[in-house]
Motif scaffolding. Sequence first.
Motif, short mmCIF file in Angstrom:
data_model
loop_
_atom_site.label_atom_id
_atom_site.label_comp_id
_atom_site.label_asym_id
_atom_site.label_seq_id
_atom_site.Cartn_x
_atom_site.Cartn_y
_atom_site.Cartn_z
N UNK A 84 0.84 -1.21 0.00
CA UNK A 84 0.00 0.00 0.00
C UNK A 84 0.87 1.25 0.00
N UNK A 85 1.88 1.26 0.88
CA UNK A 85 2.76 2.42 0.92
C UNK A 85 3.55 2.58 -0.36
N UNK A 86 4.03 1.47 -0.89
CA UNK A 86 4.79 1.53 -2.14
C UNK A 86 3.93 2.09 -3.28
N UNK A 104 1.31 4.13 -3.17
CA UNK A 104 1.05 5.57 -3.05
C UNK A 104 2.33 6.39 -3.07
N UNK A 105 3.31 5.98 -2.27
CA UNK A 105 4.50 6.83 -2.07
C UNK A 105 5.51 6.73 -3.21
N UNK A 106 5.67 5.54 -3.77
CA UNK A 106 6.67 5.36 -4.84
C UNK A 106 6.01 5.46 -6.22
N UNK A 107 5.06 4.57 -6.50
CA UNK A 107 4.39 4.65 -7.80
C UNK A 107 3.67 5.99 -7.96
N UNK A 108 3.02 6.47 -6.88
CA UNK A 108 2.33 7.75 -6.95
C UNK A 108 3.26 8.89 -7.30
N UNK A 109 4.43 8.91 -6.69
CA UNK A 109 5.41 9.95 -7.01
C UNK A 109 5.87 9.83 -8.46
N UNK A 110 6.13 8.61 -8.89
CA UNK A 110 6.58 8.40 -10.27
C UNK A 110 5.52 8.88 -11.27
N UNK A 111 4.26 8.53 -11.03
CA UNK A 111 3.18 8.89 -11.95
C UNK A 111 2.99 10.41 -11.99
N UNK A 156 10.30 3.77 1.14
CA UNK A 156 9.54 4.39 0.05
C UNK A 156 10.03 5.80 -0.21
N UNK A 157 10.40 6.51 0.84
CA UNK A 157 10.85 7.89 0.66
C UNK A 157 12.29 7.95 0.16
N UNK A 158 13.09 6.93 0.45
CA UNK A 158 14.41 6.84 -0.16
C UNK A 158 14.29 6.76 -1.67
N UNK A 159 13.27 6.05 -2.14
CA UNK A 159 13.01 5.98 -3.59
C UNK A 159 12.65 7.36 -4.14
N UNK A 213 16.60 13.46 -7.38
CA UNK A 213 17.95 13.86 -7.74
C UNK A 213 18.27 13.58 -9.21
N UNK A 214 17.80 12.44 -9.70
CA UNK A 214 18.06 12.09 -11.10
C UNK A 214 17.21 12.91 -12.05
N UNK A 215 15.94 13.14 -11.67
CA UNK A 215 15.04 13.88 -12.53
C UNK A 215 15.53 15.31 -12.76
N UNK A 216 16.13 15.89 -11.74
CA UNK A 216 16.67 17.25 -11.91
C UNK A 216 17.68 17.29 -13.05
#
Length: 243
Positions: free
Chosen positions: A108-110, A112-119, A155-158, A164-167
């Motif tokens: 659940x956390x992954x 929202x926190x990881x996939x959600x950030x990516x999307x 999840x937040x480490x992701x 950093x890479x997206x910048x």
Amino acid sequence: MSETRVAIVTGGSGGIGRVVAERLAKDGQTVVVTYAGNPQRAEEAVTAITAAGGTASAFQADVADEQQVAALFEDTEKRYGGIDVVVHTAGIMLLSPLADLDLADFDRMHRTNVRGTFVVDQQAVRRLRPGGALINFSTSVTHIALPNYTAYAATKGAVDGMTLILAKELRGRDITVNAVAPGPTATPLYLDGKDQETIDRMAKFAPLERLGEPADIAEAVSWLAGPARWVNGQVIYVNGGVV
């Protein structure tokens, strides 16, 4: 940069997200309050912003659903002409020692926190105008390393890595990408399930000897969303000096 900046704030109906939405509106930005499932809270946020003289609207979207997030960005562009700022505050936190964590909670956390950030980030970088800013939300727990936060910190480490890479991937676009990493902050998400003794102990972590307030976090977001054009590819620890 356009005269009136347009900002999308995910998780903008409550907690830190709502205070961020109100602060950006106070700064003169048009704000789209994005919420997951509580239209009443979202409308309350919009009403508060408009009552204070700002411009805002609400939009429902699951941040991990690429079609709903694409619809959010498309609607914002049609309504306001473009997008300058994306602040991705939406996230969930479920605490447990690693050995005892239900993997369904980890998933659940992954999501929202990881996939959600990516999307959200994917739509943001495709659509942000020059002079724009993308601000993700991380956590100081990746730095402080508190027990029971293992899965959440993972999840937040992701999120840190993506930021950093997206910048660097946005070289030549005049778009900044940063993350804000709050420390212990007095929000319902943080205070839920904690007794007063725990809260008092956490308040002593910072040299300033208090918990952060949502307004403290919103101050940093306001800076990154507007004047801080030479701050890029950073994770900013907004935690009162907790180490």
